[in-house]
Design a protein around this motif. Sequence first.
Motif, PDB file in Angstrom:
ATOM      1  N   ARG A 155     -66.348  34.901  -3.824  1.00 16.47           N
ATOM      2  CA  ARG A 155     -65.020  35.589  -4.863  1.00 16.47           C
ATOM      3  C   ARG A 155     -64.078  34.522  -5.198  1.00 16.47           C
ATOM      4  NH1 ARG A 155     -64.742  39.511  -8.071  1.00 16.47           N
ATOM      5  NH2 ARG A 155     -62.028  39.346  -9.221  1.00 16.47           N
ATOM      6  N   GLU A 156     -63.212  33.512  -4.353  1.00 13.60           N
ATOM      7  CA  GLU A 156     -62.408  32.616  -4.168  1.00 13.60           C
ATOM      8  C   GLU A 156     -63.314  31.166  -5.039  1.00 13.60           C
ATOM      9  OE1 GLU A 156     -59.424  30.091  -1.718  1.00 13.60           O
ATOM     10  OE2 GLU A 156     -60.756  31.226  -0.888  1.00 13.60           O
ATOM     11  N   LEU A 157     -64.420  31.215  -4.326  1.00 15.00           N
ATOM     12  CA  LEU A 157     -65.163  30.046  -5.055  1.00 15.00           C
ATOM     13  C   LEU A 157     -65.320  30.273  -6.577  1.00 15.00           C
ATOM     14  CD1 LEU A 157     -66.974  27.230  -4.787  1.00 15.00           C
ATOM     15  CD2 LEU A 157     -68.862  28.275  -4.252  1.00 15.00           C
ATOM     16  N   GLY A 158     -66.202  31.346  -6.827  1.00 15.20           N
ATOM     17  CA  GLY A 158     -66.070  31.598  -8.850  1.00 15.20           C
ATOM     18  C   GLY A 158     -64.729  31.698  -9.351  1.00 15.20           C
ATOM     19  N   GLU A 159     -63.825  31.583  -9.072  1.00  8.26           N
ATOM     20  CA  GLU A 159     -62.727  31.756  -9.607  1.00  8.26           C
ATOM     21  C   GLU A 159     -62.604  30.354  -9.969  1.00  8.26           C
ATOM     22  OE1 GLU A 159     -60.312  34.546  -7.445  1.00  8.26           O
ATOM     23  OE2 GLU A 159     -60.948  36.024  -8.411  1.00  8.26           O
ATOM     24  N   ARG A 160     -62.087  29.678  -9.157  1.00  8.63           N
ATOM     25  CA  ARG A 160     -61.812  28.244  -9.063  1.00  8.63           C
ATOM     26  C   ARG A 160     -62.880  27.739  -9.869  1.00  8.63           C
ATOM     27  NH1 ARG A 160     -58.146  25.760  -5.311  1.00  8.63           N
ATOM     28  NH2 ARG A 160     -57.274  27.767  -4.101  1.00  8.63           N
ATOM     29  N   VAL A 161     -64.009  27.823  -9.560  1.00 13.33           N
ATOM     30  CA  VAL A 161     -65.542  26.654 -10.785  1.00 13.33           C
ATOM     31  C   VAL A 161     -64.860  28.055 -12.485  1.00 13.33           C
ATOM     32  CG1 VAL A 161     -67.242  27.573 -11.401  1.00 13.33           C
ATOM     33  CG2 VAL A 161     -66.708  26.460  -9.088  1.00 13.33           C
ATOM     34  N   ALA A 162     -65.203  29.467 -12.251  1.00  7.22           N
ATOM     35  CA  ALA A 162     -64.885  29.525 -13.993  1.00  7.22           C
ATOM     36  C   ALA A 162     -63.252  28.634 -14.238  1.00  7.22           C
ATOM     37  CB  ALA A 162     -64.465  30.724 -13.875  1.00  7.22           C
ATOM     38  N   ILE A 166     -68.228  22.050 -12.751  1.00  7.19           N
ATOM     39  CA  ILE A 166     -68.665  22.813 -11.359  1.00  7.19           C
ATOM     40  C   ILE A 166     -67.878  22.564 -10.452  1.00  7.19           C
ATOM     41  CG2 ILE A 166     -70.180  23.595 -10.879  1.00  7.19           C
ATOM     42  CD1 ILE A 166     -71.926  23.716 -13.626  1.00  7.19           C
ATOM     43  N   SER A 167     -67.868  20.874 -10.562  1.00  6.09           N
ATOM     44  CA  SER A 167     -67.428  20.463  -8.922  1.00  6.09           C
ATOM     45  C   SER A 167     -66.420  19.849  -8.924  1.00  6.09           C
ATOM     46  CB  SER A 167     -68.499  18.544  -9.627  1.00  6.09           C
ATOM     47  OG  SER A 167     -69.796  18.304  -9.538  1.00  6.09           O
ATOM     48  N   GLU A 168     -65.368  20.599  -9.749  1.00  8.15           N
ATOM     49  CA  GLU A 168     -63.803  20.606  -9.439  1.00  8.15           C
ATOM     50  C   GLU A 168     -63.848  21.758  -8.970  1.00  8.15           C
ATOM     51  OE1 GLU A 168     -60.672  18.643 -12.517  1.00  8.15           O
ATOM     52  OE2 GLU A 168     -62.656  17.091 -13.091  1.00  8.15           O
ATOM     53  N   GLY A 169     -64.720  22.247  -9.408  1.00  8.86           N
ATOM     54  CA  GLY A 169     -63.873  23.684  -8.870  1.00  8.86           C
ATOM     55  C   GLY A 169     -64.316  23.742  -7.315  1.00  8.86           C
ATOM     56  N   MET A 170     -65.508  23.078  -7.052  1.00  5.99           N
ATOM     57  CA  MET A 170     -66.019  22.965  -5.843  1.00  5.99           C
ATOM     58  C   MET A 170     -64.823  22.151  -4.695  1.00  5.99           C
ATOM     59  SD  MET A 170     -69.846  23.274  -6.310  1.00  5.99           S
ATOM     60  CE  MET A 170     -70.455  24.073  -4.573  1.00  5.99           C
ATOM     61  N   VAL A 171     -64.756  21.058  -5.335  1.00  5.50           N
ATOM     62  CA  VAL A 171     -63.820  20.830  -4.557  1.00  5.50           C
ATOM     63  C   VAL A 171     -62.513  20.899  -3.985  1.00  5.50           C
ATOM     64  CG1 VAL A 171     -61.848  18.811  -4.566  1.00  5.50           C
ATOM     65  CG2 VAL A 171     -64.531  18.738  -5.300  1.00  5.50           C
ATOM     66  N   SER A 172     -61.698  21.720  -5.516  1.00  4.88           N
ATOM     67  CA  SER A 172     -60.863  22.859  -5.093  1.00  4.88           C
ATOM     68  C   SER A 172     -60.836  23.647  -4.029  1.00  4.88           C
ATOM     69  CB  SER A 172     -60.282  23.190  -6.173  1.00  4.88           C
ATOM     70  OG  SER A 172     -59.141  24.637  -6.660  1.00  4.88           O
ATOM     71  N   PHE A 173     -62.446  24.370  -3.942  1.00  2.00           N
ATOM     72  CA  PHE A 173     -62.338  25.668  -2.841  1.00  2.00           C
ATOM     73  C   PHE A 173     -61.744  25.135  -1.588  1.00  2.00           C
ATOM     74  CE2 PHE A 173     -65.743  27.485  -0.687  1.00  2.00           C
ATOM     75  CZ  PHE A 173     -64.732  28.759  -0.526  1.00  2.00           C
ATOM     76  N   LEU A 174     -63.348  24.120  -1.464  1.00  2.00           N
ATOM     77  CA  LEU A 174     -63.747  23.355   0.097  1.00  2.00           C
ATOM     78  C   LEU A 174     -62.395  22.728   0.071  1.00  2.00           C
ATOM     79  CD1 LEU A 174     -66.741  21.560  -0.966  1.00  2.00           C
ATOM     80  CD2 LEU A 174     -66.328  23.959   0.267  1.00  2.00           C
ATOM     81  N   ARG A 175     -60.614  21.770  -0.593  1.00  2.00           N
ATOM     82  CA  ARG A 175     -59.364  21.908  -0.391  1.00  2.00           C
ATOM     83  C   ARG A 175     -58.470  22.702   0.086  1.00  2.00           C
ATOM     84  NH1 ARG A 175     -58.152  16.512  -2.708  1.00  2.00           N
ATOM     85  NH2 ARG A 175     -56.745  16.003  -1.054  1.00  2.00           N
ATOM     86  N   GLY A 176     -58.668  23.892  -0.421  1.00  2.00           N
ATOM     87  CA  GLY A 176     -58.244  24.532   0.221  1.00  2.00           C
ATOM     88  C   GLY A 176     -56.672  24.900  -1.040  1.00  2.00           C
TER      89      GLY A 176
END
Length: 319
Positions: free
Chosen positions: A235-242, A309-319
Amino acid sequence: MSYVGPDFDPPQPRRSRRRPLTVAVAALVPGALLGWLVYETVGGTGGDSKATVRTPASSNAPVSPTVSEPRKAGDGNGEQPSPTPRTTTSAPAASGPLKGKVIVIDPGHNPGNFKNTAAINRKVDIGTNSKECDTTGTATNSGYEEARFTLDVADRMRAILQRQGATVKLTQDGDRPYGPCVDERALIGNEAHADAVVSIHADGSAVGNRGFHVILPGSVHAGSADTRAIVAPSRELGERVAGTFVRVTGSAPSNYIGGGTGLVTRTDLGGLNLSTVPKVFIECGNMRDSKDAALLTSGAWRQKAAQGISEGMVSFLRG
């Protein structure tokens, strides 16, 4: 992706003039308030009930030259065994904020699925029940196939995420005659011990239905499926990607599903049910609506989609 049938198988942010929108989305305010703020800022149109498209015409639309063409299958309708799980891996960059992270990108469907209907129609276990191995996906009215769209966006994402230092794996790269099946798509992410997985799609809904939505895994604990450990991080990943998808592409959340939030939870998708790592789907737009189709067939917009999409994944992985 269509909503009828099997598993249809859903860096630092740049400065934007839509600052109020960025703040609103980044805050991830739940429910209708988020949907109203984002949707009213970006704009949208009304919609009606959706339609499903199963057999689009052959595509004459331009395809990015960076996307590999699939190998030709032998007997188009011949039964073929499910391939051993395999991925196309990109070597990570020497350094970057995502060094040591593994990302799996799952380009939905396969351009060769149309020629291998017997193979993709066979049933596979999705944990809770059985569904077809894969589907053909949808297409625009002009014949630009979802399977080619997903490969193009995935290829662009791979380049972006490699530059961030990530090890990037694709579930398929136009390098196999069909599939992989939905159970194998999940297995690839699991066996890679991926830090995050995203499955790329585009919807096949009714004219007037516009916008994107991110599909999140619901809590499933039945048969061989157990998503309980990945529900929260997904859910956190999805929210950041959205959030980053809105900001980078300027597209609004779906006006026909998700209540304006751009987020939908589902428990009927094998690609999510069988995942043991954080994973989401994204439906980037509706291929059957002419306004969305104009975006999806634009190389410049697909680059924005890949960036968002990529920026959302980066945001998720960097916390």
